[in-house]
Design an enzyme around this catalytic site. Structure first.
Site, PDB file in Angstrom:
ATOM      1  N   LYS A 173      -3.924  -5.735  -5.142  1.00  0.00           N
ATOM      2  CA  LYS A 173      -3.996  -4.670  -4.143  1.00  0.00           C
ATOM      3  C   LYS A 173      -5.070  -3.643  -4.500  1.00  0.00           C
ATOM      4  O   LYS A 173      -5.374  -3.431  -5.664  1.00  0.00           O
ATOM      5  CB  LYS A 173      -2.640  -3.964  -4.039  1.00  0.00           C
ATOM      6  CG  LYS A 173      -1.518  -4.892  -3.586  1.00  0.00           C
ATOM      7  CD  LYS A 173      -0.162  -4.194  -3.635  1.00  0.00           C
ATOM      8  CE  LYS A 173       0.304  -3.931  -5.038  1.00  0.00           C
ATOM      9  NZ  LYS A 173       1.727  -3.495  -5.100  1.00  0.00           N
ATOM     10  N   THR A 205       2.377   8.392   0.013  1.00  0.00           N
ATOM     11  CA  THR A 205       2.213   6.961  -0.254  1.00  0.00           C
ATOM     12  C   THR A 205       3.315   6.440  -1.175  1.00  0.00           C
ATOM     13  O   THR A 205       3.164   5.392  -1.799  1.00  0.00           O
ATOM     14  CB  THR A 205       0.843   6.679  -0.905  1.00  0.00           C
ATOM     15  OG1 THR A 205       0.732   7.479  -2.076  1.00  0.00           O
ATOM     16  CG2 THR A 205      -0.295   6.970   0.041  1.00  0.00           C
ATOM     17  N   GLY A 207       6.088   4.382  -2.130  1.00  0.00           N
ATOM     18  CA  GLY A 207       6.750   3.192  -1.602  1.00  0.00           C
ATOM     19  C   GLY A 207       5.820   2.137  -1.016  1.00  0.00           C
ATOM     20  O   GLY A 207       6.286   1.086  -0.579  1.00  0.00           O
ATOM     21  N   THR A 208       4.522   2.393  -1.012  1.00  0.00           N
ATOM     22  CA  THR A 208       3.585   1.404  -0.419  1.00  0.00           C
ATOM     23  C   THR A 208       3.770   0.012  -1.006  1.00  0.00           C
ATOM     24  O   THR A 208       3.843  -0.975  -0.268  1.00  0.00           O
ATOM     25  CB  THR A 208       2.103   1.800  -0.632  1.00  0.00           C
ATOM     26  OG1 THR A 208       1.913   2.153  -1.988  1.00  0.00           O
ATOM     27  CG2 THR A 208       1.692   2.930   0.271  1.00  0.00           C
ATOM     28  N   GLY A 209       3.843  -0.056  -2.334  1.00  0.00           N
ATOM     29  CA  GLY A 209       3.934  -1.355  -3.001  1.00  0.00           C
ATOM     30  C   GLY A 209       5.217  -2.093  -2.631  1.00  0.00           C
ATOM     31  O   GLY A 209       5.201  -3.304  -2.375  1.00  0.00           O
ATOM     32  N   CYS A 210       6.326  -1.372  -2.573  1.00  0.00           N
ATOM     33  CA  CYS A 210       7.623  -1.974  -2.234  1.00  0.00           C
ATOM     34  C   CYS A 210       7.626  -2.478  -0.795  1.00  0.00           C
ATOM     35  O   CYS A 210       8.089  -3.577  -0.501  1.00  0.00           O
ATOM     36  CB  CYS A 210       8.744  -0.956  -2.412  1.00  0.00           C
ATOM     37  SG  CYS A 210       8.823  -0.291  -4.080  1.00  0.00           S
TER      38      CYS A 210
HETATM   39  N1  ATP Z   1      -3.983   5.450   1.475  1.00  0.00           N
HETATM   40  C1  ATP Z   1      -3.755   4.222   1.956  1.00  0.00           C
HETATM   41  N2  ATP Z   1      -4.117   3.905   3.226  1.00  0.00           N
HETATM   42  C2  ATP Z   1      -3.890   2.688   3.711  1.00  0.00           C
HETATM   43  N3  ATP Z   1      -3.317   1.688   3.012  1.00  0.00           N
HETATM   44  C3  ATP Z   1      -2.922   1.930   1.744  1.00  0.00           C
HETATM   45  C4  ATP Z   1      -3.118   3.209   1.148  1.00  0.00           C
HETATM   46  N4  ATP Z   1      -2.649   3.165  -0.122  1.00  0.00           N
HETATM   47  C5  ATP Z   1      -2.164   1.917  -0.294  1.00  0.00           C
HETATM   48  N5  ATP Z   1      -2.327   1.156   0.811  1.00  0.00           N
HETATM   49  C6  ATP Z   1      -1.881  -0.235   0.984  1.00  0.00           C
HETATM   50  O1  ATP Z   1      -0.555  -0.303   0.504  1.00  0.00           O
HETATM   51  C7  ATP Z   1      -0.306  -1.486  -0.218  1.00  0.00           C
HETATM   52  C8  ATP Z   1       0.112  -1.160  -1.632  1.00  0.00           C
HETATM   53  O2  ATP Z   1      -1.046  -0.868  -2.380  1.00  0.00           O
HETATM   54  P1  ATP Z   1      -1.073  -0.017  -3.713  1.00  0.00           P
HETATM   55  O3  ATP Z   1      -2.288  -0.440  -4.449  1.00  0.00           O
HETATM   56  O4  ATP Z   1      -0.905   1.421  -3.388  1.00  0.00           O
HETATM   57  O5  ATP Z   1       0.239  -0.541  -4.428  1.00  0.00           O
HETATM   58  P2  ATP Z   1       1.110   0.114  -5.556  1.00  0.00           P
HETATM   59  O6  ATP Z   1       0.286   0.901  -6.475  1.00  0.00           O
HETATM   60  O7  ATP Z   1       1.898  -0.986  -6.129  1.00  0.00           O
HETATM   61  O8  ATP Z   1       2.072   1.082  -4.767  1.00  0.00           O
HETATM   62  P3  ATP Z   1       3.364   1.819  -5.437  1.00  0.00           P
HETATM   63  O9  ATP Z   1       2.822   2.928  -6.267  1.00  0.00           O
HETATM   64  O10 ATP Z   1       4.141   2.286  -4.243  1.00  0.00           O
HETATM   65  O11 ATP Z   1       4.068   0.819  -6.255  1.00  0.00           O
HETATM   66  C9  ATP Z   1      -1.593  -2.291  -0.126  1.00  0.00           C
HETATM   67  O12 ATP Z   1      -1.506  -3.198   0.939  1.00  0.00           O
HETATM   68  C10 ATP Z   1      -2.650  -1.240   0.143  1.00  0.00           C
HETATM   69  O13 ATP Z   1      -3.724  -1.803   0.850  1.00  0.00           O
HETATM   70 MG    MG Z   2       3.676  -0.862  -7.107  1.00  0.00          MG
END
Ligand code: ATP
Ligand code: MG
Length: 452
Positions: A173, A205, A207-210
């Protein structure tokens, strides 16, 4: 009903973990089940305590679901310790459903959600049974031993991890990689797939990863291919970030209900517009207020930010005999002028979400004032050249001028034209039915006055 099991931690703040997973699965039409691995006391900026669930009890949560309800796809999130990892791996091996592994290591707030010594057992026990692995840049770096700061690095890491652990799909990601676009890279069956959408500028942001991993699991449970599932998950998480809430002092929660709420609001708005247009088409003599450029009426969904979120009439409303007739059915994105007006008006009053343009005449303004409607105006000939030059800016400038001068948001806004620009009145209101009602009252008033 796609049945999806999430094996993850609980986030008491409701932004990530099983709370985000279950919302996502439900929003995408699945039935969500949860095996909670750890309980976290967490808000938008800190994790203050973690209690790991007894491994026998984690196993039991998985087993009861499997033996009765059945599982079409599994997602794993926080697996805090080596013992938890081992227990979960053993249970999941026995299930055989597609497994999406989100190798969670660190919370948004920076707290560690994976014990330092447990990375090795994650590699040994979980990665080899994953169908899809979704590390962020940092996690991919820890797992692959490579540093990741570019698209090329993402690709290299995805391929390396897929080959080393025999994983069918690896998505590295791009949330943590700087740039105006957020690009996720999937390596699948020898090819790279790029999923790129604009970065939303927000702190919400959490919860994006979940959400992303659960969405992939739900789409797989529905029968999608891995590239399809990732594509849909990417769009889904984008809408969840866009609809996120600035709650708390840290990273506010994303909103997995955003897409569902938006679709429901659009349907409701289209339906109300249908009624409004029907009422409008019944009005005898309404063509009296039909301008040369025809009429359009529009209504935006709550919180609309783009023309796609404004419902209007494609092809506008024309005159047939003495009555008005819509060229076609209301639909989103069907107007530029009226939609731009509404979006601008909403900056001043978010609840005033509808507007309709009609022919300018002194009589209309007089009638409206007599009815007690508030009126404001702007002079197009005073429009600065730099604003004229930019498409769509005139309205923003005009509405701002009119409201500033009036010192309030008004029911009608008008301008008396300029070279080659037809004078115009816009009726605004909370929804399209209210706007049509105002239109009818004004028309009646004009008739009444002319019969005096
Ligand atoms: N600011 C943003 N705008 C649009 N899409 C985003 C943004 N931040 C993350 N994403 C999308 O959200 C998803 C998760 O990406 P990210 O790299 O943030 O994961 P993560 O670090 O595991 O998240 P978390 O910290 O919630 O575990 C991906 O599909 C990414 O493209
Ligand atoms: Mg994550």
């Amino acid at each position: 009903m796609p049945r999806v099991l999430t094996v993850a931690g609980s986030d008491s703040g409701g932004g990530a973990g099983i709370q985000a997973d279950l919302k996502t699965i439900a929003a995408l039409g699945g039935h969500g089940m949860s095996a909670i691995t750890s309980l976290t006391a967490q808000n938008t900026y800190e994790v203050t305590a973690i209690v790991d669930v007894d491994t026998d009890f984690i196993r039991e949560q998985i087993r009861v679901c499997v033996k009765d309800i059945g599982v079409d796809a599994v997602k794993t999130g926080m697996l805090h310790t080596e013992q938890i990892i081992k227990a979960v791996a053993e249970e999941l091996r026995a299930i055989g459903a597609p497994l999406v592994v989100d190798p969670v290591m660190i919370a948004k707030s920076g707290a560690s959600l994976l014990k330092p010594g447990a990375v090795e057992s994650l590699k040994k026990e979980i990665l080899p049974i994953a169908t899809v692995l979704t590390p962020n840049a940092r996690e991919a770096s820890v797992l692959s031993g490579m540093s990741i700061s570019s698209l090329e690095d993402q690709k290299k890491a995805a391929k390396t991890l897929a080959e080393e652990y025999g994983i069918r799909g690896v998505v590295v990601k791009g949330g943590h990689i700087a740039g105006d676009m957020v690009t996720d890279i999937l390596y699948f069956e020898g090819s790279f797939y790029e999923y790129s959408l604009p970065r939303i500028d927000t702190r919400a942001t959490h919860g994006t990863g979940c959400v992303f991993a659960s969405a992939i699991a739900t789409e797989l449970a529905k029968g999608a291919s891995i590239p399809e599932a990732v594509e849909r998950a990417k769009r889904f998480v984008h809408s969840a970030v866009k609809g996120g809430f600035q709650l708390g002092k840290g990273s506010g929660p994303v909103n997995p209900m955003a897409q569902t709420a938006r679709n429901a609001a659009l349907l409701e708005t289209i339906e109300r517009m249908r009624v409004a247009v029907k009422v409008l088409e019944e009005v005898e003599g309404a063509t009296l207020l039909l301008p040369e450029c025809m009429i359009n009426i529009g209504e935006a969904i709550p919180g609309a930010t783009s023309r796609e979120e404004v419902v209007a009439i494609p092809g506008r409303i024309v005159g047939i005999g003495r009555k008005l007739k819509a060229s076609s059915h209301p639909w989103m994105g069907a107007s530029r002028h009226v939609a731009n007006t509404i979006l601008t008006v909403m900056n001043y009053d978010p609840n005033r979400r509808a507007a309709m343009n009609i022919k300018y005449s002194r009589e209309v303004i007089e009638a409206a004032k007599k009815l007690g409607f508030s009126v404001s105006s702007y002079d197009r000939s005073q429009e600065p050249a730099d604003i004229k030059a930019v498409e769509g800016m005139t309205i923003r400038w005009g509405v701002a001028r009119a409201y500033e001068e009036a010192g309030k948001v008004t029911d009608l806004i008008y301008h008396t034209g300029d070279w080659g620009k037809e004078p115009m009145i816009t009726i605004t209101g909370t929804d399209s039915i209210e706007v049509v009602t105002k239109f009818k009252r004004i028309l009646e008033k004009i008739r009444e006055e002319s019969h005096r």
